[in-house]
Design a protein around this motif. Sequence first.
Motif, PDB file in Angstrom:
ATOM      1  N   LEU A  39       4.527  -1.208 -15.619  1.00 30.15           N
ATOM      2  CA  LEU A  39       4.813  -1.639 -16.981  1.00 30.15           C
ATOM      3  C   LEU A  39       5.930  -0.760 -17.500  1.00 30.15           C
ATOM      4  CD1 LEU A  39       4.086  -3.343 -19.494  1.00 30.15           C
ATOM      5  CD2 LEU A  39       2.491  -1.526 -20.138  1.00 30.15           C
ATOM      6  N   ARG A  40       7.076  -1.371 -17.813  1.00 29.10           N
ATOM      7  CA  ARG A  40       8.240  -0.619 -18.278  1.00 29.10           C
ATOM      8  C   ARG A  40       8.643  -1.139 -19.652  1.00 29.10           C
ATOM      9  NH1 ARG A  40      13.059  -0.097 -15.924  1.00 29.10           N
ATOM     10  NH2 ARG A  40      13.025   2.181 -16.076  1.00 29.10           N
ATOM     11  N   ILE A  41       8.756  -0.219 -20.614  1.00 31.23           N
ATOM     12  CA  ILE A  41       9.087  -0.562 -21.992  1.00 31.23           C
ATOM     13  C   ILE A  41      10.220   0.349 -22.453  1.00 31.23           C
ATOM     14  CG2 ILE A  41       8.244  -0.764 -24.363  1.00 31.23           C
ATOM     15  CD1 ILE A  41       5.458  -1.187 -23.276  1.00 31.23           C
ATOM     16  N   TRP A  42      11.171  -0.232 -23.162  1.00 33.32           N
ATOM     17  CA  TRP A  42      12.325   0.518 -23.656  1.00 33.32           C
ATOM     18  C   TRP A  42      12.351   0.468 -25.170  1.00 33.32           C
ATOM     19  CZ3 TRP A  42      18.072  -1.357 -22.906  1.00 33.32           C
ATOM     20  CH2 TRP A  42      18.945  -0.383 -23.419  1.00 33.32           C
ATOM     21  N   SER A  43      12.408   1.645 -25.783  1.00 34.04           N
ATOM     22  CA  SER A  43      12.632   1.771 -27.224  1.00 34.04           C
ATOM     23  C   SER A  43      14.105   2.119 -27.417  1.00 34.04           C
ATOM     24  CB  SER A  43      11.727   2.854 -27.826  1.00 34.04           C
ATOM     25  OG  SER A  43      12.062   3.115 -29.169  1.00 34.04           O
ATOM     26  N   ALA A  44      14.915   1.098 -27.705  1.00 35.26           N
ATOM     27  CA  ALA A  44      16.364   1.269 -27.831  1.00 35.26           C
ATOM     28  C   ALA A  44      16.699   1.637 -29.271  1.00 35.26           C
ATOM     29  CB  ALA A  44      17.080  -0.025 -27.425  1.00 35.26           C
ATOM     30  N   GLY A  45      17.158   2.857 -29.473  1.00 34.53           N
ATOM     31  CA  GLY A  45      17.355   3.363 -30.829  1.00 34.53           C
ATOM     32  C   GLY A  45      16.063   3.957 -31.343  1.00 34.53           C
ATOM     33  N   CYS A  46      15.503   4.915 -30.584  1.00 36.51           N
ATOM     34  CA  CYS A  46      14.153   5.437 -30.883  1.00 36.51           C
ATOM     35  C   CYS A  46      14.151   6.502 -31.955  1.00 36.51           C
ATOM     36  CB  CYS A  46      13.529   5.980 -29.603  1.00 36.51           C
ATOM     37  SG  CYS A  46      14.316   7.496 -28.970  1.00 36.51           S
ATOM     38  N   GLY A  47      15.318   6.919 -32.451  1.00 33.51           N
ATOM     39  CA  GLY A  47      15.346   7.964 -33.471  1.00 33.51           C
ATOM     40  C   GLY A  47      14.782   9.262 -32.919  1.00 33.51           C
ATOM     41  N   THR A  48      13.893   9.884 -33.667  1.00 29.77           N
ATOM     42  CA  THR A  48      13.298  11.157 -33.266  1.00 29.77           C
ATOM     43  C   THR A  48      12.010  10.989 -32.482  1.00 29.77           C
ATOM     44  OG1 THR A  48      12.401  11.275 -35.532  1.00 29.77           O
ATOM     45  CG2 THR A  48      14.383  12.543 -35.075  1.00 29.77           C
ATOM     46  N   GLY A  49      11.761   9.812 -31.963  1.00 25.68           N
ATOM     47  CA  GLY A  49      10.687   9.628 -30.988  1.00 25.68           C
ATOM     48  C   GLY A  49       9.423   8.974 -31.478  1.00 25.68           C
ATOM     49  N   GLU A  50       9.276   8.811 -32.805  1.00 15.40           N
ATOM     50  CA  GLU A  50       8.017   8.265 -33.314  1.00 15.40           C
ATOM     51  C   GLU A  50       7.732   6.870 -32.766  1.00 15.40           C
ATOM     52  OE1 GLU A  50       9.448  11.005 -36.744  1.00 15.40           O
ATOM     53  OE2 GLU A  50      10.311   9.807 -35.114  1.00 15.40           O
ATOM     54  N   LYS A 106      27.989   1.201 -24.777  1.00 14.44           N
ATOM     55  CA  LYS A 106      28.455   1.596 -23.448  1.00 14.44           C
ATOM     56  C   LYS A 106      27.251   2.021 -22.620  1.00 14.44           C
ATOM     57  CE  LYS A 106      32.729   3.305 -25.542  1.00 14.44           C
ATOM     58  NZ  LYS A 106      33.598   4.477 -25.762  1.00 14.44           N
ATOM     59  N   PRO A 107      26.321   1.089 -22.418  1.00 16.58           N
ATOM     60  CA  PRO A 107      25.030   1.454 -21.817  1.00 16.58           C
ATOM     61  C   PRO A 107      25.143   1.770 -20.339  1.00 16.58           C
ATOM     62  CG  PRO A 107      25.175  -0.922 -22.041  1.00 16.58           C
ATOM     63  CD  PRO A 107      26.407  -0.353 -22.686  1.00 16.58           C
ATOM     64  N   VAL A 108      24.279   2.669 -19.898  1.00 14.79           N
ATOM     65  CA  VAL A 108      24.088   2.942 -18.478  1.00 14.79           C
ATOM     66  C   VAL A 108      22.889   2.118 -18.030  1.00 14.79           C
ATOM     67  CG1 VAL A 108      23.562   4.707 -16.771  1.00 14.79           C
ATOM     68  CG2 VAL A 108      25.028   5.267 -18.726  1.00 14.79           C
ATOM     69  N   TYR A 109      23.039   1.396 -16.938  1.00 13.33           N
ATOM     70  CA  TYR A 109      21.945   0.533 -16.488  1.00 13.33           C
ATOM     71  C   TYR A 109      20.767   1.397 -16.049  1.00 13.33           C
ATOM     72  CZ  TYR A 109      19.369  -3.027 -13.919  1.00 13.33           C
ATOM     73  OH  TYR A 109      18.393  -3.877 -13.481  1.00 13.33           O
ATOM     74  N   ILE A 110      19.628   1.155 -16.645  1.00 10.13           N
ATOM     75  CA  ILE A 110      18.430   1.957 -16.356  1.00 10.13           C
ATOM     76  C   ILE A 110      17.289   1.076 -15.875  1.00 10.13           C
ATOM     77  CG2 ILE A 110      18.982   3.898 -17.864  1.00 10.13           C
ATOM     78  CD1 ILE A 110      17.319   2.646 -20.041  1.00 10.13           C
ATOM     79  N   GLY A 111      17.620  -0.090 -15.328  1.00  7.32           N
ATOM     80  CA  GLY A 111      16.595  -0.952 -14.768  1.00  7.32           C
ATOM     81  C   GLY A 111      16.187  -2.062 -15.719  1.00  7.32           C
ATOM     82  N   TYR A 151      18.558  -7.166 -19.438  1.00  4.40           N
ATOM     83  CA  TYR A 151      17.710  -6.050 -19.036  1.00  4.40           C
ATOM     84  C   TYR A 151      16.227  -6.407 -19.033  1.00  4.40           C
ATOM     85  CZ  TYR A 151      21.919  -3.236 -19.838  1.00  4.40           C
ATOM     86  OH  TYR A 151      23.193  -2.728 -19.795  1.00  4.40           O
ATOM     87  N   LEU A 152      15.865  -7.551 -19.598  1.00  3.96           N
ATOM     88  CA  LEU A 152      14.465  -7.969 -19.618  1.00  3.96           C
ATOM     89  C   LEU A 152      14.101  -8.661 -18.314  1.00  3.96           C
ATOM     90  CD1 LEU A 152      13.831  -9.436 -23.193  1.00  3.96           C
ATOM     91  CD2 LEU A 152      12.625  -7.503 -22.148  1.00  3.96           C
ATOM     92  N   GLU A 153      12.893  -8.382 -17.832  1.00  2.11           N
ATOM     93  CA  GLU A 153      12.332  -9.143 -16.727  1.00  2.11           C
ATOM     94  C   GLU A 153      12.080 -10.580 -17.185  1.00  2.11           C
ATOM     95  OE1 GLU A 153      11.892  -8.284 -13.723  1.00  2.11           O
ATOM     96  OE2 GLU A 153      11.559  -6.121 -13.566  1.00  2.11           O
TER      97      GLU A 153
END
Length: 372
Positions: A114-125, A293-298, A327-329
């Motif tokens: 299970l892979r989830i991406w928080s794009a623009g996560c700020g300070t992590g909350e 300018k994203p780096v591909y991370i899967g 980038y979505l499955e």
Amino acid sequence: MHRLMPGVAILEHELSDLRLLVERQTGILLDCPNSALAAHVAEYLEREELDSSSALMERLRASDQDPSILPRFLDGVLNVNTGFYRHPGAMNALARHVIPQIYTRKSDDGPGTLRIWSAGCGTGEEAYSIAMAVCEAVPGNGSVANGGASKNGKDVKEKSGTSRNGGVAESSVPPSTSQIPKDWSIHIVGSDLLPSSIEMAERGLYPQSALVGLPPAMIRACFSKIGNAGSAQNGSGEASQNFSVNVSSSSSQSGPQTNSQNGLSASNGTAAHLLVKPRLRSLVTFNTMNLTKPVYIGRFDCIFCMDLLPHLSRAQRTALIERLHLYLEPGGYLFLSQTEKLQAPNLNFRPETYDGYTFHRKPMAASAAYGR
């Protein structure tokens, strides 16, 4: 003309050039007034010991050679909106509807990921909130309360009038990574443009005010308590217990709570901080990233891109959504805030709604025009 410091001034057209440069490099539209931007420039010039706005522009134009230059300049001028469970509808949909569906679809193939991406996560909350929701939802100890869970062959339905605390269901089972099957790999990625935000996210240390609205049981399950920020060495061990988290009868009341209602109180009179526990921290990886300018991370099963699109130019919004689609499955989910709409109707997303929250699904057989 705006006066910056003795002998230094910045002209209106220079501020316009600065805004345009930031937009080209990051896609971000700086919406602050010229006076605020000029003040930020003055502080930056003094801190970096630059003698003119021209020197600043020259440095920023060289950011291709050093990608950290522009984010360092933007730190303090961008409006960063963040918070734990700030979008409870999205977390509810993730935990009770989306994750059970993904688990059911993948479990037939044996051990899954299970892979989830928080794009623009700020300070992590947001990334840590996702981790909490995943821990609640992934089957293991009968922890999926709703959204496709079953008991004795019968669907489990959420009772109407469920008591909520700041948007978080009180009836939810407190998150615990023991609920995650050992044969499942859980990986959550949080990314943000600002290195300072990522540094704070990696530390995982937050003031008690950041936890207002979360149920006390969730706080105890996911955070260690310390008296002040200086007491925490890093996120690799348990912190000292300098204040108590008490569950009282008032915790069942609906709506946001004050710190005392949440049971957060420092026993030594110092400002209480909370450190994300290592077992939750281990699910999340943080990276600095410029989404233009994203780096591909899967590929990912879910992507959260909350409250980011309004800060981008129209062209960058469209381009970003197209990349997130790639980038979505197949069968993956895109989460946006409810005020954000997909601007390109030809994109191969299908809206779905759960408990009043609308999100977007990439079909299993996605259009070849978008890479599948």
